[in-house]
Design an enzyme around this catalytic site. Structure first.
Site, PDB file in Angstrom:
ATOM      1  N   GLU A 256       0.041   4.711   5.784  1.00 58.00           N
ATOM      2  CA  GLU A 256      -0.018   4.902   4.517  1.00 58.00           C
ATOM      3  C   GLU A 256      -1.038   6.069   4.131  1.00 58.00           C
ATOM      4  O   GLU A 256      -0.712   6.631   3.225  1.00 58.00           O
ATOM      5  CB  GLU A 256      -0.655   3.427   3.965  1.00 58.00           C
ATOM      6  CG  GLU A 256       0.100   2.402   4.248  1.00 58.00           C
ATOM      7  CD  GLU A 256      -0.414   0.826   4.565  1.00 58.00           C
ATOM      8  OE1 GLU A 256       0.229  -0.117   4.747  1.00 58.00           O
ATOM      9  OE2 GLU A 256      -1.738   0.842   4.738  1.00 58.00           O
TER      10      GLU A 256
ATOM     11  N   SER B 125      -1.892   0.951   8.010  1.00 53.84           N
ATOM     12  CA  SER B 125      -3.081   2.001   7.627  1.00 53.84           C
ATOM     13  C   SER B 125      -2.773   3.467   7.687  1.00 53.84           C
ATOM     14  O   SER B 125      -2.607   4.317   6.959  1.00 53.84           O
ATOM     15  CB  SER B 125      -4.592   1.664   7.858  1.00 53.84           C
ATOM     16  OG  SER B 125      -4.804   0.381   7.350  1.00 53.84           O
TER      17      SER B 125
ATOM     18  N   ARG C 191       0.734  12.609  -9.859  1.00 54.41           N
ATOM     19  CA  ARG C 191       0.727  14.216  -9.800  1.00 54.41           C
ATOM     20  C   ARG C 191       1.801  14.760 -10.301  1.00 54.41           C
ATOM     21  O   ARG C 191       1.808  15.966 -10.947  1.00 54.41           O
ATOM     22  CB  ARG C 191       0.338  14.365  -8.388  1.00 54.41           C
ATOM     23  CG  ARG C 191      -1.088  14.207  -7.900  1.00 54.41           C
ATOM     24  CD  ARG C 191      -2.043  15.309  -8.643  1.00 54.41           C
ATOM     25  NE  ARG C 191      -3.237  14.895  -8.279  1.00 54.41           N
ATOM     26  CZ  ARG C 191      -4.383  14.454  -9.229  1.00 54.41           C
ATOM     27  NH1 ARG C 191      -3.933  13.993 -10.348  1.00 54.41           N
ATOM     28  NH2 ARG C 191      -5.509  13.932  -8.362  1.00 54.41           N
TER      29      ARG C 191
ATOM     30  N   ARG D  72       0.808  -1.130  -0.068  1.00 53.39           N
ATOM     31  CA  ARG D  72      -0.012  -0.122   0.048  1.00 53.39           C
ATOM     32  C   ARG D  72       0.740   1.257  -0.098  1.00 53.39           C
ATOM     33  O   ARG D  72       0.620   2.244  -0.671  1.00 53.39           O
ATOM     34  CB  ARG D  72      -1.062   0.038   1.295  1.00 53.39           C
ATOM     35  CG  ARG D  72      -2.259  -0.966   0.917  1.00 53.39           C
ATOM     36  CD  ARG D  72      -2.835  -1.038   2.200  1.00 53.39           C
ATOM     37  NE  ARG D  72      -3.304   0.044   2.904  1.00 53.39           N
ATOM     38  CZ  ARG D  72      -4.517   0.557   3.066  1.00 53.39           C
ATOM     39  NH1 ARG D  72      -5.639  -0.124   2.645  1.00 53.39           N
ATOM     40  NH2 ARG D  72      -4.780   1.484   3.771  1.00 53.39           N
ATOM     41  N   SER D  73       1.955   1.379   0.422  1.00 47.15           N
ATOM     42  CA  SER D  73       2.915   2.311   0.646  1.00 47.15           C
ATOM     43  C   SER D  73       3.285   2.569  -0.694  1.00 47.15           C
ATOM     44  O   SER D  73       3.157   3.837  -1.274  1.00 47.15           O
ATOM     45  CB  SER D  73       4.099   2.017   1.398  1.00 47.15           C
ATOM     46  OG  SER D  73       3.851   2.037   2.815  1.00 47.15           O
TER      47      SER D  73
ATOM     48  N   THR E 213      12.198  -3.117   4.400  1.00 47.04           N
ATOM     49  CA  THR E 213      11.621  -3.958   3.477  1.00 47.04           C
ATOM     50  C   THR E 213      12.422  -4.469   2.426  1.00 47.04           C
ATOM     51  O   THR E 213      13.261  -3.620   1.779  1.00 47.04           O
ATOM     52  CB  THR E 213      10.500  -2.948   2.529  1.00 47.04           C
ATOM     53  OG1 THR E 213       9.735  -2.515   3.275  1.00 47.04           O
ATOM     54  CG2 THR E 213       9.680  -3.908   1.537  1.00 47.04           C
TER      55      THR E 213
ATOM     56  N   HIS F 178       1.651  15.394 -13.857  1.00 53.02           N
ATOM     57  CA  HIS F 178       0.858  16.154 -14.210  1.00 53.02           C
ATOM     58  C   HIS F 178       1.377  17.763 -14.030  1.00 53.02           C
ATOM     59  O   HIS F 178       0.974  18.645 -14.754  1.00 53.02           O
ATOM     60  CB  HIS F 178      -0.439  16.203 -13.156  1.00 53.02           C
ATOM     61  CG  HIS F 178      -1.223  15.133 -13.381  1.00 53.02           C
ATOM     62  ND1 HIS F 178      -1.947  14.464 -12.767  1.00 53.02           N
ATOM     63  CD2 HIS F 178      -1.642  14.405 -14.420  1.00 53.02           C
ATOM     64  CE1 HIS F 178      -2.823  13.436 -12.917  1.00 53.02           C
ATOM     65  NE2 HIS F 178      -2.411  13.400 -14.317  1.00 53.02           N
TER      66      HIS F 178
ATOM     67  N   GLY G   3       7.345   2.353   5.695  1.00 51.50           N
ATOM     68  CA  GLY G   3       7.077   2.365   7.258  1.00 51.50           C
ATOM     69  C   GLY G   3       8.067   1.974   8.028  1.00 51.50           C
ATOM     70  O   GLY G   3       8.771   2.571   8.820  1.00 51.50           O
ATOM     71  N   SER G   4       8.474   0.553   7.815  1.00 50.39           N
ATOM     72  CA  SER G   4       9.558  -0.302   8.175  1.00 50.39           C
ATOM     73  C   SER G   4      10.987   0.351   8.168  1.00 50.39           C
ATOM     74  O   SER G   4      11.858   0.300   9.009  1.00 50.39           O
ATOM     75  CB  SER G   4       9.352  -1.577   8.139  1.00 50.39           C
ATOM     76  OG  SER G   4       9.856  -1.958   7.080  1.00 50.39           O
TER      77      SER G   4
ATOM     78  N   ASP H  55       0.268  14.689  -1.126  1.00 50.39           N
ATOM     79  CA  ASP H  55      -0.521  15.945  -1.628  1.00 50.39           C
ATOM     80  C   ASP H  55      -0.061  17.171  -1.151  1.00 50.39           C
ATOM     81  O   ASP H  55      -0.281  18.276  -2.140  1.00 50.39           O
ATOM     82  CB  ASP H  55      -1.894  15.450  -1.383  1.00 50.39           C
ATOM     83  CG  ASP H  55      -2.608  14.506  -2.251  1.00 50.39           C
ATOM     84  OD1 ASP H  55      -2.047  14.054  -3.444  1.00 50.39           O
ATOM     85  OD2 ASP H  55      -3.810  13.912  -2.105  1.00 50.39           O
TER      86      ASP H  55
END
Length: 185
Positions: free
Chosen positions: A152, A149, A57, A46-47, A91, A60, A87-88, A160
């Site tokens: 993430e 979660s 973005r 998810r990251s 990985t 863009h 996070g960790s 953003d």
């Protein structure tokens, strides 16, 4: 609890993370993006998805940006920036990517919960985001959400915010960016 009550709690958790993010670290990341020839994003799970939305973005905005591992990803060279969302910071698939980027003369930024991790130590700059690790045993944040979660979601919103800061620095507006949006529909 009802679904909307869970949603409200998630929003409260996200609001509590904003005060923990260093403005100085954030600004260094924006400046590194401005200075880079090309920008690469790497992340797993998810990251990684949050990073891919960041790449979109940046594209863009006219930044030469790529998600590591995609078939259309350019080659990383000296003067390029690799941003790793993890996070960790441990990985197993990301550590060799960071090492390779460094060996090629790239600059590495870690967006992480774990600045003392392998990736955190290898990074040239770090942005420490709050959140809970996947196992939720070592984190300083308590969350009702599963696994990573909160990290993430925080990373997506942080990315953003980086986009908005970049837009401000470059005097870009949404209407200008829309011209680079896919329109094959």
């Amino acid at each position: 609890m009802k679904t909307t009550q869970y949603f409200e709690e998630i929003i409260r958790e996200l609001e509590s993370t904003t005060q923990s993010i260093s403005e100085e670290e954030s600004e260094k990341l924006v400046e590194a993006i401005v200075a880079a020839n090309k920008v690469f994003i790497a992340g797993a799970g998810r990251s990684g998805f949050m990073g891919k939305s960041f790449v979109m973005r940046m594209m863009h905005m006219g930044i030469d940006a790529y998600a590591v591992g995609e078939t259309v990803t350019a080659n990383l060279q000296e003067g390029d920036l690799l941003i790793v969302g993890t996070g960790s910071g441990e990985t197993k698939t990301l550590v060799p990517i960071v090492e390779k980027a460094k060996s090629l003369g790239g600059k590495v930024a870690a967006v992480t919960l774990s600045p003392q991790s392998t990736i955190g130590r290898l990074a040239d700059l770090k942005v420490i985001l709050p959140g809970a690790p996947k196992d939720q045993e070592k984190g300083q944040y308590e969350t009702i959400q599963p696994m990573g979660s909160l990290f993430e979601q925080t990373s997506l919103l942080f990315y953003d915010a980086v986009i908005l800061r970049f837009m401000e620095k470059k005097e870009l507006y949404s209407k200008q960016m829309y011209g680079k949006h896919a329109n094959l529909e």
